[in-house]
Design a protein around this motif. Structure first.
Motif, PDB file in Angstrom:
ATOM      1  N   SER A 144      50.535  56.923  38.024  1.00 21.38           N
ATOM      2  CA  SER A 144      49.251  56.687  38.882  1.00 21.38           C
ATOM      3  C   SER A 144      48.500  57.637  39.505  1.00 21.38           C
ATOM      4  CB  SER A 144      49.602  55.483  39.916  1.00 21.38           C
ATOM      5  OG  SER A 144      50.256  54.536  39.277  1.00 21.38           O
ATOM      6  N   ASN A 149      49.277  48.859  38.314  1.00 19.55           N
ATOM      7  CA  ASN A 149      48.384  50.076  39.130  1.00 19.55           C
ATOM      8  C   ASN A 149      48.176  51.324  37.770  1.00 19.55           C
ATOM      9  OD1 ASN A 149      47.462  49.666  41.608  1.00 19.55           O
ATOM     10  ND2 ASN A 149      49.407  50.638  42.704  1.00 19.55           N
ATOM     11  N   VAL A 150      49.272  51.464  37.008  1.00 17.07           N
ATOM     12  CA  VAL A 150      49.268  52.356  36.106  1.00 17.07           C
ATOM     13  C   VAL A 150      48.005  51.894  35.095  1.00 17.07           C
ATOM     14  CG1 VAL A 150      50.294  53.776  34.267  1.00 17.07           C
ATOM     15  CG2 VAL A 150      51.529  53.271  36.254  1.00 17.07           C
ATOM     16  N   LEU A 169      44.445  51.885  36.588  1.00 15.37           N
ATOM     17  CA  LEU A 169      43.957  53.084  36.723  1.00 15.37           C
ATOM     18  C   LEU A 169      43.456  53.819  35.246  1.00 15.37           C
ATOM     19  CD1 LEU A 169      46.163  54.472  39.560  1.00 15.37           C
ATOM     20  CD2 LEU A 169      43.483  54.383  39.429  1.00 15.37           C
TER      21      LEU A 169
END
Length: 496
Positions: free
Chosen positions: A413, A468-469, A472
Motif C-alpha cells: 500500500s 486497500n492494496v 491503490l
C-alpha cells in the motif's frame, strides 16, 4: 490418486447443484429490479443475491422450524423452477462461455484443486470450539430461548450459520463443512478469474472496468486462504465476511464508474450493494463499520451526481426496496438475538430486554474488556493493557511477523501510494483519465481506525488491508494517464 476421484466428484456435483439453486433464487431479485440476466457476470451476481435472500428467509423459517431437509427441498424446487423459467437466458450464457476457453480452462483447474482441498478434515479451532455445535442446534431445533446460558458463543447471532445448517441436511448431513465454505470460495474465484481474463482482453483500455483490477488482485488472497491446512473445510464466519467485503467494493467501483442518475432509472447497482451490505451486518458485527462507510460513500456520490434531481418518485424507487429489505432482514435478526440472549446485538451490552435469560450488562462488559485486552496482548492484564499505550510496540512486532496478512499489504500500500503520488505530480498539468481520488479509501480507513481502537486482531482487518492494496493499484493505474493502457495493465499483472 484414483481413490480421490469419487469424493472430489461428489463435492463438484454438490457445488454445481447448490450454485444453480442459489442462482435460481437470485433471478427473482434481478427480475424485481428489472435487470436482464444476459451475461456471465450477472449470472454470478445472481448467486450472491440468491444466497443473501436465503439467509433472510432462513431467519424467518427458524423461528418455527429447524433448518432441515424441508426448507432445503423448498429452496431446490423454487430455484430450479426459476432456472426453467429463465432457461433461454441461461442457454445464451452457456453459448457465450464457449468463446471464453481461457476462462474455462483456468477455472476448471482451480475447481479441481478446490475440490481436492475440500476433502480435508476441519482443523480450525473455532469450528470445533463452537461452529459445529451452533450448526447442530440450528438443524435440530427451532430457535431456542436463552441458548446463551448453555454456552455464550452459541448466541452469537451470525446468520451465515443458517446457511451452513441448510447444507447440513439430506445427503450432506454431517458433511456440510466439506462444501459450505468451498462453494462460496469457488463462486468468488469464478468472478475473479472472469475479471482477470477480461482485464487482459481489454488491455487497450476500451470498456475496461476498475472492478476487474480489484478482483484480479484479490486472487492471491483467496489462494492463500485455501492453501492453508484445513482452510476450506470450516464454518468460520471470517471467510464469508471477507468475500462480502470484496464483492461490495467491486460493486461500489462499478457504481462509481458507470452509474448516472439519468441512466433510464436503473437502480439495480444500488440495490445489490445495499443487499450485500445489509447481509454482511447480520453475518458479523465487525462488518458494520465498513458497511456503513461504503453505504455513506455511495450516498455521497449519488448526491453529487444529482440524485435529488430524479424527483420524489425516483428517490422512492431507490429507497423503498432498500428499506423493505433492511426491515425484512434486520428485524428478524434483532429478534433472534433477543430470543437467544436477551440482547438485540449480543455480545454487545446495548439493546437489553427484560427477560429471564438475559445476562447482566456487567458480565458482558467484562467479556468485552477481556476481548479488547486479548486482541492487544494475548492473556495480558486488562488493567495494565487498557490503561496505557504500552501494548502498541509488542502488538506491532507480533503483527509484523505475520507476513502475508499484515506486513505485505501495508508495504504494498505504501509503495502504491508513492506510485500514485508521483503519477499525479508528473501529470498534474495534463488531461487525466483520473475520476476518483484518495477519498475512495474512506471506508477502509474508517474501518481500520475503529478496529485499532476497539479490537485490533489482524483477522478482523486483513481483508481490508488487501482491498486497500487493490484500490491503490487502481488509483495508480489511472494516475499514470500518459502511459499506454497496455503497459499499465501489464503493471497490474506484475503486481499480481
Amino acid at each position: 490418486m484414483v481413490e480421490l476421484i469419487s469424493p472430489m466428484s461428489l463435492i463438484l456435483v454438490s457445488w454445481l447443484v447448490l450454485f444453480l439453486m442459489f442462482g435460481g433464487l437470485g433471478f427473482f431479485v434481478q427480475a424485481i429490479s428489472h435487470q436482464p440476466m444476459v451475461s456471465g457476470s450477472l449470472w454470478l451476481d445472481a448467486f450472491w443475491l440468491g444466497w443473501a435472500l436465503s439467509l433472510l428467509l432462513l431467519q424467518l423459517w427458524h423461528f418455527v422450524f429447524p433448518v432441515n431437509d424441508i426448507i432445503l427441498i423448498v429452496f431446490m424446487l423454487v430455484g430450479f423452477l426459476s432456472i426453467v423459467i429463465h432457461r433461454h437466458k441461461l442457454l445464451l450464457i452457456i453459448r457465450r462461455l464457449k468463446h471464453n476457453r481461457v476462462f474455462i480452462v483456468i477455472f476448471v483447474l482451480l475447481l479441481l484443486w478446490l475440490s481436492n482441498r475440500a476433502i480435508d478434515m476441519p482443523t480450525a479451532f473455532d469450528t470445533g470450539f463452537r461452529d459445529i455445535q451452533a450448526v447442530m442446534w440450528l438443524d435440530t431445533y427451532p430457535i431456542v430461548p436463552g441458548l446463551n446460558n448453555l454456552f455464550s458463543s452459541l448466541a452469537f447471532n451470525q446468520s451465515v450459520y443458517l446457511y451452513d445448517a441448510l447444507l447440513d441436511a439430506s445427503i450432506w448431513s454431517g458433511r456440510a463443512y466439506h462444501i459450505a465454505t468451498g462453494l462460496l470460495l469457488a463462486t468468488f474465484l469464478a468472478s475473479a478469474t472472469w475479471s482477470m481474463v477480461q482485464l487482459y482482453r481489454h488491455r487497450d483500455g476500451q470498456g475496461l472496468r476498475w472492478s476487474w483490477i480489484l478482483m484480479t488482485l484479490l486472487i492471491p488472497y483467496i489462494l492463500y486462504d485455501i492453501v492453508r491446512r484445513g482452510a476450506i473445510t470450516h464454518y468460520l464466519t471470517d471467510t464469508p465476511v471477507d468475500l462480502i467485503g470484496f464483492l461490495s467494493v467491486a460493486f461500489v467501483l462499478d457504481f462509481i464508474q458507470f452509474y448516472r442518475t439519468d441512466a433510464n432509472g436503473n437502480n439495480y447497482p444500488i440495490l445489490k450493494i445495499a443487499i450485500l451490505i445489509l447481509t454482511g451486518f447480520t453475518i458479523k458485527q465487525s462488518f458494520v463499520v465498513f458497511g456503513l462507510g461504503l453505504g455513506l460513500l455511495v450516498l455521497v456520490i449519488w448526491l453529487r451526481r444529482g440524485g435529488f434531481r430524479m424527483g420524489t418518485g425516483g428517490f422512492l424507487r431507490i429507497i423503498i426496496p432498500i428499506v423493505i429489505y433492511g426491515l425484512l432482514i434486520g428485524i428478524p435478526w434483532m429478534a433472534r438475538g433477543v430470543v437467544t440472549s436477551g440482547y438485540i446485538a449480543y455480545p454487545q451490552s446495548f439493546g437489553r430486554f427484560d427477560v429471564d435469560w438475559a445476562e447482566s450488562p456487567k458480565l458482558i462488559e467484562e467479556r468485552q474488556e477481556m476481548l479488547a485486552t486479548n486482541t492487544r496482548i494475548r492473556y495480558g492484564n486488562s488493567d495494565e493493557v487498557l490503561s496505557s499505550w504500552n501494548w502498541v510496540r509488542p502488538w506491532f512486532q507480533d503483527g509484523v511477523s505475520n507476513i502475508f496478512e499484515f506486513t505485505m499489504p501495508i508495504l504494498m500500500s505504501l509503495f502504491l501510494l508513492l506510485v500514485y503520488g508521483v503519477g499525479r505530480f508528473r501529470h498534474r498539468k495534463e488531461k487525466s483519465e483520473l475520476s476518483i481520488g484518495l477519498w475512495i479509501l474512506f471506508p477502509m480507513l474508517m474501518m481500520i481506525a475503529v478496529w485499532f481502537l476497539s479490537a485490533p486482531n489482524i483477522k478482523y482487518i486483513k481483508y481490508i488491508l488487501w482491498i486497500n492494496v487493490a484500490v491503490l493499484a487502481i488509483l495508480s493505474v489511472l494516475a499514470w494517464s500518459q502511459i499506454m493502457w497496455q503497459w499499465r495493465i501489464y503493471g497490474v499483472f506484475a503486481i499480481l
